[in-house]
Design a protein around this motif. Structure first.
Motif, PDB file in Angstrom:
ATOM      1  N   PRO A  22       0.827  -1.215   0.000  1.00 43.93           N
ATOM      2  CA  PRO A  22       0.000   0.000   0.000  1.00 43.93           C
ATOM      3  C   PRO A  22       0.856   1.258   0.000  1.00 43.93           C
ATOM      4  O   PRO A  22       1.914   1.304   0.616  1.00 43.93           O
ATOM      5  N   MET A  23       0.384   2.268  -0.719  1.00 45.89           N
ATOM      6  CA  MET A  23       1.120   3.524  -0.814  1.00 45.89           C
ATOM      7  C   MET A  23       0.238   4.688  -0.387  1.00 45.89           C
ATOM      8  O   MET A  23      -0.966   4.690  -0.626  1.00 45.89           O
ATOM      9  N   ILE A  24       0.865   5.671   0.247  1.00 49.84           N
ATOM     10  CA  ILE A  24       0.206   6.929   0.560  1.00 49.84           C
ATOM     11  C   ILE A  24       1.004   8.010  -0.159  1.00 49.84           C
ATOM     12  O   ILE A  24       2.148   8.288   0.199  1.00 49.84           O
ATOM     13  N   ILE A  25       0.429   8.570  -1.206  1.00 47.19           N
ATOM     14  CA  ILE A  25       1.112   9.578  -2.013  1.00 47.19           C
ATOM     15  C   ILE A  25       0.561  10.949  -1.650  1.00 47.19           C
ATOM     16  O   ILE A  25      -0.650  11.174  -1.690  1.00 47.19           O
TER      17      ILE A  25
ATOM     18  N   TYR B 102      -2.568   4.005   6.668  1.00 49.67           N
ATOM     19  CA  TYR B 102      -1.427   3.150   7.002  1.00 49.67           C
ATOM     20  C   TYR B 102      -1.881   1.899   7.754  1.00 49.67           C
ATOM     21  O   TYR B 102      -1.489   0.782   7.422  1.00 49.67           O
ATOM     22  N   LYS B 103      -2.741   2.096   8.744  1.00 44.84           N
ATOM     23  CA  LYS B 103      -3.186   0.968   9.565  1.00 44.84           C
ATOM     24  C   LYS B 103      -4.042  -0.018   8.776  1.00 44.84           C
ATOM     25  O   LYS B 103      -3.939  -1.232   8.949  1.00 44.84           O
ATOM     26  N   GLU B 104      -4.912   0.513   7.898  1.00 46.70           N
ATOM     27  CA  GLU B 104      -5.813  -0.361   7.154  1.00 46.70           C
ATOM     28  C   GLU B 104      -5.195  -0.876   5.860  1.00 46.70           C
ATOM     29  O   GLU B 104      -5.759  -1.742   5.189  1.00 46.70           O
ATOM     30  N   GLY B 105      -4.025  -0.308   5.492  1.00 42.93           N
ATOM     31  CA  GLY B 105      -3.293  -0.832   4.351  1.00 42.93           C
ATOM     32  C   GLY B 105      -3.914  -0.576   3.000  1.00 42.93           C
ATOM     33  O   GLY B 105      -3.826  -1.426   2.108  1.00 42.93           O
ATOM     34  N   PHE B 106      -4.578   0.576   2.818  1.00 42.14           N
ATOM     35  CA  PHE B 106      -5.105   0.852   1.480  1.00 42.14           C
ATOM     36  C   PHE B 106      -4.435   2.058   0.854  1.00 42.14           C
ATOM     37  O   PHE B 106      -3.954   2.950   1.532  1.00 42.14           O
ATOM     38  N   ASN B 107      -4.388   2.030  -0.463  1.00 44.18           N
ATOM     39  CA  ASN B 107      -3.724   3.089  -1.217  1.00 44.18           C
ATOM     40  C   ASN B 107      -4.516   4.388  -1.145  1.00 44.18           C
ATOM     41  O   ASN B 107      -5.737   4.390  -1.311  1.00 44.18           O
ATOM     42  N   THR B 108      -3.810   5.480  -0.944  1.00 47.19           N
ATOM     43  CA  THR B 108      -4.450   6.787  -0.825  1.00 47.19           C
ATOM     44  C   THR B 108      -3.589   7.856  -1.459  1.00 47.19           C
ATOM     45  O   THR B 108      -2.368   7.827  -1.345  1.00 47.19           O
ATOM     46  N   ILE B 109      -4.244   8.790  -2.138  1.00 45.76           N
ATOM     47  CA  ILE B 109      -3.556   9.986  -2.624  1.00 45.76           C
ATOM     48  C   ILE B 109      -4.180  11.181  -1.915  1.00 45.76           C
ATOM     49  O   ILE B 109      -5.400  11.344  -1.903  1.00 45.76           O
ATOM     50  N   ILE B 110      -3.334  12.002  -1.315  1.00 46.25           N
ATOM     51  CA  ILE B 110      -3.788  13.221  -0.649  1.00 46.25           C
ATOM     52  C   ILE B 110      -3.113  14.396  -1.339  1.00 46.25           C
ATOM     53  O   ILE B 110      -1.913  14.360  -1.582  1.00 46.25           O
TER      54      ILE B 110
ATOM     55  N   LEU C 189       4.947  11.388   8.249  1.00 46.59           N
ATOM     56  CA  LEU C 189       5.243  10.437   7.187  1.00 46.59           C
ATOM     57  C   LEU C 189       5.675   9.105   7.786  1.00 46.59           C
ATOM     58  O   LEU C 189       6.161   9.042   8.908  1.00 46.59           O
ATOM     59  N   ASN C 190       5.475   8.033   7.012  1.00 47.73           N
ATOM     60  CA  ASN C 190       5.913   6.713   7.449  1.00 47.73           C
ATOM     61  C   ASN C 190       6.571   6.000   6.281  1.00 47.73           C
ATOM     62  O   ASN C 190       6.781   6.597   5.216  1.00 47.73           O
ATOM     63  N   ASP C 191       6.885   4.720   6.452  1.00 44.93           N
ATOM     64  CA  ASP C 191       7.630   4.005   5.410  1.00 44.93           C
ATOM     65  C   ASP C 191       6.804   3.716   4.163  1.00 44.93           C
ATOM     66  O   ASP C 191       7.322   3.223   3.170  1.00 44.93           O
ATOM     67  N   ARG C 192       5.511   4.018   4.203  1.00 46.54           N
ATOM     68  CA  ARG C 192       4.658   3.839   3.023  1.00 46.54           C
ATOM     69  C   ARG C 192       4.264   5.173   2.396  1.00 46.54           C
ATOM     70  O   ARG C 192       3.487   5.198   1.453  1.00 46.54           O
ATOM     71  N   SER C 193       4.759   6.279   2.958  1.00 49.51           N
ATOM     72  CA  SER C 193       4.396   7.613   2.486  1.00 49.51           C
ATOM     73  C   SER C 193       5.417   8.142   1.490  1.00 49.51           C
ATOM     74  O   SER C 193       6.625   8.022   1.711  1.00 49.51           O
ATOM     75  N   PHE C 194       4.920   8.752   0.427  1.00 50.20           N
ATOM     76  CA  PHE C 194       5.778   9.344  -0.592  1.00 50.20           C
ATOM     77  C   PHE C 194       5.265  10.758  -0.859  1.00 50.20           C
ATOM     78  O   PHE C 194       4.170  10.930  -1.390  1.00 50.20           O
ATOM     79  N   MET C 195       6.056  11.747  -0.487  1.00 47.92           N
ATOM     80  CA  MET C 195       5.615  13.139  -0.575  1.00 47.92           C
ATOM     81  C   MET C 195       6.351  13.893  -1.678  1.00 47.92           C
ATOM     82  O   MET C 195       7.553  13.695  -1.875  1.00 47.92           O
ATOM     83  N   TYR C 196       5.621  14.744  -2.381  1.00 47.52           N
ATOM     84  CA  TYR C 196       6.189  15.546  -3.455  1.00 47.52           C
ATOM     85  C   TYR C 196       5.653  16.973  -3.354  1.00 47.52           C
ATOM     86  O   TYR C 196       4.493  17.188  -2.983  1.00 47.52           O
ATOM     87  N   LEU C 197       6.503  17.928  -3.692  1.00 49.22           N
ATOM     88  CA  LEU C 197       6.071  19.323  -3.753  1.00 49.22           C
ATOM     89  C   LEU C 197       5.934  19.713  -5.220  1.00 49.22           C
ATOM     90  O   LEU C 197       6.889  19.626  -5.987  1.00 49.22           O
ATOM     91  N   ILE C 198       4.735  20.152  -5.596  1.00 48.11           N
ATOM     92  CA  ILE C 198       4.462  20.567  -6.961  1.00 48.11           C
ATOM     93  C   ILE C 198       4.596  22.085  -7.045  1.00 48.11           C
ATOM     94  O   ILE C 198       4.041  22.811  -6.227  1.00 48.11           O
ATOM     95  N   THR C 199       5.331  22.569  -8.041  1.00 48.67           N
ATOM     96  CA  THR C 199       5.569  24.008  -8.175  1.00 48.67           C
ATOM     97  C   THR C 199       5.318  24.470  -9.608  1.00 48.67           C
ATOM     98  O   THR C 199       5.171  23.658 -10.526  1.00 48.67           O
TER      99      THR C 199
END
Length: 299
Positions: A90-93, A185-193, A205-215
């Motif tokens: 699972p990923m959290i983007i 994270y706890k429920e293990g489903f993919n999410t985009i925020i 952030l955690n080991d499944r989180s991937f953060m990006y700054l859009i400019t």
């Protein structure tokens, strides 16, 4: 009708050209080419009078078709994303950035490419908080992020009023954002925020989180985006253009925070280029994190 079986899950579902097309587009291949490849696979199955096929067999056919089309890099990416789905990783983007830089559009396209169903905007989190908490109690969340400073009284001396007001709003909204991240994270489903309130240093952030700054490159590019957005939404461009200096100042602040915390910065010039930059970064980072957990991708 062609039936697709999954021996592991013991499921049987009708073959979907649309789902296969979406799966292929996760490689960065144009949707038209992806649809054409999916159509070729359907014709081949019909010609061979195949009635039942496994997901693995379809995967091998799609991989071969990509190679036949000279899309070697796309074929490699195709195997990568399928392997990731098999591992149920699972990923959290998280896509942060100033108002109007294209976060929502990128989030929607990423969700389509990756088959992610949950897309949440931080403005939605803020709106829920507005309904629960009165303006008298938390005035900073009841206005635009670039005008929050106007709602605050007794501003400390020697602070940037705009950034202080923005940070005040971010602090409150981040409470809700962190709750969403934790649940995903706890429920293990993919999410985009996506949203302006995703500020490095505030979001957990955690080991499944991937953060990006859009400019965006400059105020001229941002202004053009506001007028383009106004064609398809109820948000008037003039309101944002009038405050464009404040918005660009917030972007400068966000860039500093991203550099401080090592968050990748994506200049959003063109949609496809930005999407590919994010997905290429994911392909670099995910294997590293899996390796730390003792998991090696078999591709």
């Amino acid at each position: 009708m062609i039936i697709v079986v999954d021996p592991e899950k013991k499921t049987k579902i009708p073959f979907s050209r649309g789902i296969l097309t979406r799966s292929i587009t996760s490689t960065g291949v144009d949707v038209g080419i992806a649809y054409s490849i999916a159509a070729e696979i359907v014709k081949e199955l019909e010609r061979k009078k195949v009635k039942v096929i496994t997901k693995d067999e379809i995967r091998k056919m799609a991989y071969k078709k990509l190679l036949d089309h000279g899309l070697k890099d796309a074929a490699r990416k195709y195997l990568f994303w399928h392997e990731l789905r098999r591992l149920k990783y699972p990923m959290i983007i998280l896509l942060g950035g100033a108002t109007g830089v294209g976060k929502s559009t990128l989030a929607t396209e990423l969700a389509f490419r990756l088959g992610i169903r949950t897309v949440i905007g931080t403005d939605t989190v803020r709106e829920v908080m507005r309904k629960i908490i009165s303006k008298e109690l938390l005035p900073a969340i009841h206005t635009s992020s670039f005008l929050a400073w106007r709602e605050l009284r007794n501003l400390p001396k020697d602070v940037d009023p705009l950034i202080y007001g923005f940070e005040s709003q971010v602090r409150y909204v981040t409470v809700g954002i962190n709750a969403v991240v934790e649940r995903s994270y706890k429920e293990g489903f993919n999410t985009i925020i996506e949203g302006i309130h995703l500020v490095p240093g505030y979001v957990s952030l955690n080991d499944r989180s991937f953060m990006y700054l859009i400019t965006v490159k400059n105020s001229e590019a941002l202004e053009a985006r506001f007028y383009e957005r106004a064609r398809y939404s109820l948000r008037p461009a003039e309101y944002y253009v009038k405050n464009i200096d404040n918005i660009m100042h917030i972007q400068e602040y966000l860039i500093e925070k991203a550099k401080e915390y090592g968050i990748p910065i994506i200049e959003n010039i063109e949609l496809e280029q930005s999407i590919n930059s994010i997905m290429n970064n994911l392909m670099e980072e995910i294997p590293k994190r899996l390796k730390e957990r003792g998991i090696e991708l078999s591709i």
